[in-house]
Motif scaffolding. Structure first.
Motif, short mmCIF file in Angstrom:
data_model
loop_
_atom_site.label_atom_id
_atom_site.label_comp_id
_atom_site.label_asym_id
_atom_site.label_seq_id
_atom_site.Cartn_x
_atom_site.Cartn_y
_atom_site.Cartn_z
N GLY A 229 29.33 31.13 50.98
CA GLY A 229 29.24 31.40 52.42
C GLY A 229 28.66 30.19 53.12
O GLY A 229 27.79 29.52 52.55
N TRP B 226 33.74 31.87 52.75
CA TRP B 226 33.70 32.72 53.95
C TRP B 226 32.89 32.02 55.05
O TRP B 226 31.80 31.47 54.77
CB TRP B 226 33.04 34.07 53.66
CG TRP B 226 33.92 35.02 52.92
CD1 TRP B 226 34.77 35.95 53.45
CD2 TRP B 226 34.03 35.15 51.48
NE1 TRP B 226 35.40 36.64 52.44
CE2 TRP B 226 34.96 36.18 51.22
CE3 TRP B 226 33.44 34.51 50.39
CZ2 TRP B 226 35.32 36.57 49.94
CZ3 TRP B 226 33.79 34.89 49.10
CH2 TRP B 226 34.72 35.91 48.89
N ILE C 144 30.45 32.25 58.03
CA ILE C 144 29.41 33.24 58.33
C ILE C 144 28.82 33.03 59.72
O ILE C 144 28.55 31.89 60.13
CB ILE C 144 28.27 33.15 57.26
CG1 ILE C 144 28.83 33.39 55.84
CG2 ILE C 144 27.12 34.09 57.59
CD1 ILE C 144 29.50 34.73 55.62
N GLN D 292 24.72 37.50 62.45
CA GLN D 292 25.07 38.61 61.56
C GLN D 292 24.32 38.47 60.24
O GLN D 292 23.85 39.46 59.67
CB GLN D 292 26.58 38.64 61.33
CG GLN D 292 27.36 38.99 62.59
CD GLN D 292 28.87 39.06 62.38
OE1 GLN D 292 29.38 38.80 61.29
NE2 GLN D 292 29.60 39.39 63.45
N ALA E 92 29.15 45.85 57.57
CA ALA E 92 28.98 44.40 57.40
C ALA E 92 29.84 43.61 58.37
O ALA E 92 29.65 42.41 58.54
CB ALA E 92 29.32 44.01 55.97
N THR E 93 30.78 44.29 59.02
CA THR E 93 31.69 43.58 59.92
C THR E 93 31.71 44.15 61.34
O THR E 93 32.42 43.63 62.20
CB THR E 93 33.13 43.60 59.38
OG1 THR E 93 33.49 44.96 59.18
CG2 THR E 93 33.23 42.85 58.05
N ASN F 47 25.58 37.47 53.08
CA ASN F 47 26.63 37.84 54.04
C ASN F 47 28.02 37.56 53.43
O ASN F 47 28.97 38.32 53.66
CB ASN F 47 26.44 37.07 55.35
CG ASN F 47 27.12 37.72 56.53
OD1 ASN F 47 26.73 37.52 57.67
ND2 ASN F 47 28.17 38.49 56.29
N GLU G 246 28.68 40.43 51.26
CA GLU G 246 29.01 41.62 52.06
C GLU G 246 30.47 41.56 52.52
O GLU G 246 31.18 42.56 52.53
CB GLU G 246 28.09 41.72 53.29
CG GLU G 246 26.63 42.03 52.98
CD GLU G 246 26.28 43.50 53.15
OE1 GLU G 246 27.16 44.36 52.97
OE2 GLU G 246 25.10 43.78 53.46
N LYS G 247 30.93 40.38 52.90
CA LYS G 247 32.33 40.23 53.34
C LYS G 247 33.28 40.46 52.16
O LYS G 247 34.31 41.11 52.30
CB LYS G 247 32.55 38.83 53.93
CG LYS G 247 31.93 38.69 55.31
CD LYS G 247 32.49 37.51 56.07
CE LYS G 247 31.76 37.39 57.39
NZ LYS G 247 32.61 37.29 58.53
N TYR G 248 32.89 39.92 51.03
CA TYR G 248 33.70 40.10 49.81
C TYR G 248 33.80 41.61 49.49
O TYR G 248 34.88 42.14 49.25
CB TYR G 248 33.05 39.31 48.67
CG TYR G 248 33.45 39.73 47.29
CD1 TYR G 248 34.68 39.33 46.77
CD2 TYR G 248 32.60 40.51 46.50
CE1 TYR G 248 35.05 39.72 45.48
CE2 TYR G 248 32.96 40.90 45.23
CZ TYR G 248 34.19 40.51 44.73
OH TYR G 248 34.54 40.90 43.48
N ILE H 234 37.09 41.46 53.12
CA ILE H 234 37.48 40.41 54.07
C ILE H 234 37.99 39.20 53.26
O ILE H 234 37.28 38.70 52.38
CB ILE H 234 36.28 39.97 54.95
CG1 ILE H 234 35.65 41.16 55.65
CG2 ILE H 234 36.69 38.88 55.93
CD1 ILE H 234 36.51 41.87 56.66
#
Ligand code: KG4
Ligand code: ZN
Length: 344
Positions: A83, A113, A115, A119, A153-154, A319, A322-324, A328
């Motif tokens: 990230g 990702w 970030i 967030q 998370a999004t 983060n 969290e996206k993974y 995302i």
């Protein structure tokens, strides 16, 4: 030794004046290693100088990452994703971090990702505690004040924001006049321990019915008090009194917004949890004040330990995880966003 259960994520943060990197194991919610380089060259200017920040990040980021990877005892193959903070922040610093992260992502063949710094601040309490969505987040840093509902998370819903000086900025600017080094928040907290919070009459900031914040009036009142007292004649006792009163006024201002939020909100609609995050949340006095305030509404307040509140690489790595987890897709196809709101 490789452990297949570990989910290791790398985080890179260069949005302001701290160059920070970290490796976390998201499965264990543990920090394997984190490194931070705090740029001191801004101190004589009393604020962050973008050009110096840019140069500092380009100088220190490669070595910092090298140190991190060598000392964390992690096989590079074990890293699951990366990230990098892509905004909001200072364009130069963001560019250094993003370009460097893209290079690392290509070299290590790891997904990347982009970030959002705000967030990341609002999500990192989930790395530190068992905290379920949705929750309320009160985010206070050197440049932002945000009152947010974190649905996932999004998904972030912005209820209120800073109209002018952020809480951290107010502390930093007053601290500068008191002769404290930049950033001054932590020094103000130390001095405040020896002061009387009711000794200097300061206005409670923005006591209206909205959920927005404004700390410039409070800053001006504190600076005016310093002018009247005479900057050079201020004893340590007087400085401590001002620091304690300033902290108290900031706490009162935030409390008022929390009261506004709960006013007319039926008990069954109360959020189950709230978080206090961002650099200012490193302040134990404010944390205690807000904990007490939220307890009146039977809402538990989570505040991450100080090293997770001020800018760090752990929150960026978390983060990315969290996206993974949220499915995302990673991407190389992004640029920096110096202005990037936390949500709608
Ligand atoms: O989140 P952060 O590290 O960087 C930004 O994203 O801006 O927040 C930095 C801010 C600075 O204004 C700093 O003075 C403040 O957080 N801060 C504190 C404390 N530690 C850092 N404010 C109050 N008490 C502290 N202990
Ligand atoms: Zn920050």
């Amino acid at each position: 030794m490789s452990n297949t259960k570990r989910q290791i994520f790398l985080g890179i943060e260069t949005s302001c004046d701290d160059t920070a990197v970290a490796l976390i194991d998201a499965t264990e919610k543990s920090v394997l290693k984190h490194c931070i380089h705090q740029q001191v060259e801004h101190q004589s200017f009393g604020g962050v100088v973008p050009d110096l920040a840019f140069k500092g990040h380009s100088k220190h980021l490669p070595n910092l990452l090298n140190t991190l990877l060598r000392s964390a005892c992690v096989d590079k193959d074990e890293i699951k994703g990366i990230g990098v903070t892509a905004g909001p922040g200072l364009a130069g610093g963001l560019l250094v971090g993003v370009m460097f992260a893209k290079g690392v992502s290509i070299a290590l063949k790891k997904p990347l990702w982009a970030i959002n710094h705000l967030q990341a601040h609002a999500l990192v309490p989930r790395l530190c505690d068992d905290l379920e969505f949705p929750y309320l987040a009160l985010l206070f840093s050197g440049g932002h004040c945000e009152f947010v509902v974190v649905y996932s998370a999004t998904e972030f819903y912005l209820l209120g924001y800073g109209l002018d000086d952020a809480a951290g900025e107010c502390l930093d600017k007053v601290g500068r006049r008191l002769g404290f080094s930049f950033p001054a928040g932590a020094a103000i907290e130390v001095a405040a321990k020896m002061g009387d919070p009711l000794s200097v009459p300061l206005p409670i900031p923005m006591r209206d019915k909205s959920l927005n914040f404004s700390f410039s009036g409070l800053k001006s009142a504190a600076l005016r008090w310093i002018n009247i007292e005479g900057e050079k004649k201020l004893s340590f006792e007087k400085k401590a009194n001002l620091c304690a009163s300033l902290q108290y006024a900031i706490g009162q201002g935030i409390q008022k917004k929390v009261e506004n939020f709960f006013e007319n909100l039926p008990q069954e609609s109360h959020p189950r949890a709230a978080v206090f995050c961002g650099g200012v949340a490193a302040n134990q006095y404010l944390k205690n004040m807000l904990e007490e305030c939220f307890s009146q509404y039977n809402v538990r307040l989570f505040t991450p330990p100080p090293k997770f509140c001020t800018d760090n690489g752990m929150m960026v790595a978390w983060n990315a995880y969290e996206k993974y987890q949220a499915g995302i897709a990673p991407s190389m196809n992004f640029s920096i966003r110096a202005r990037w709101p936390i949500g709608v």
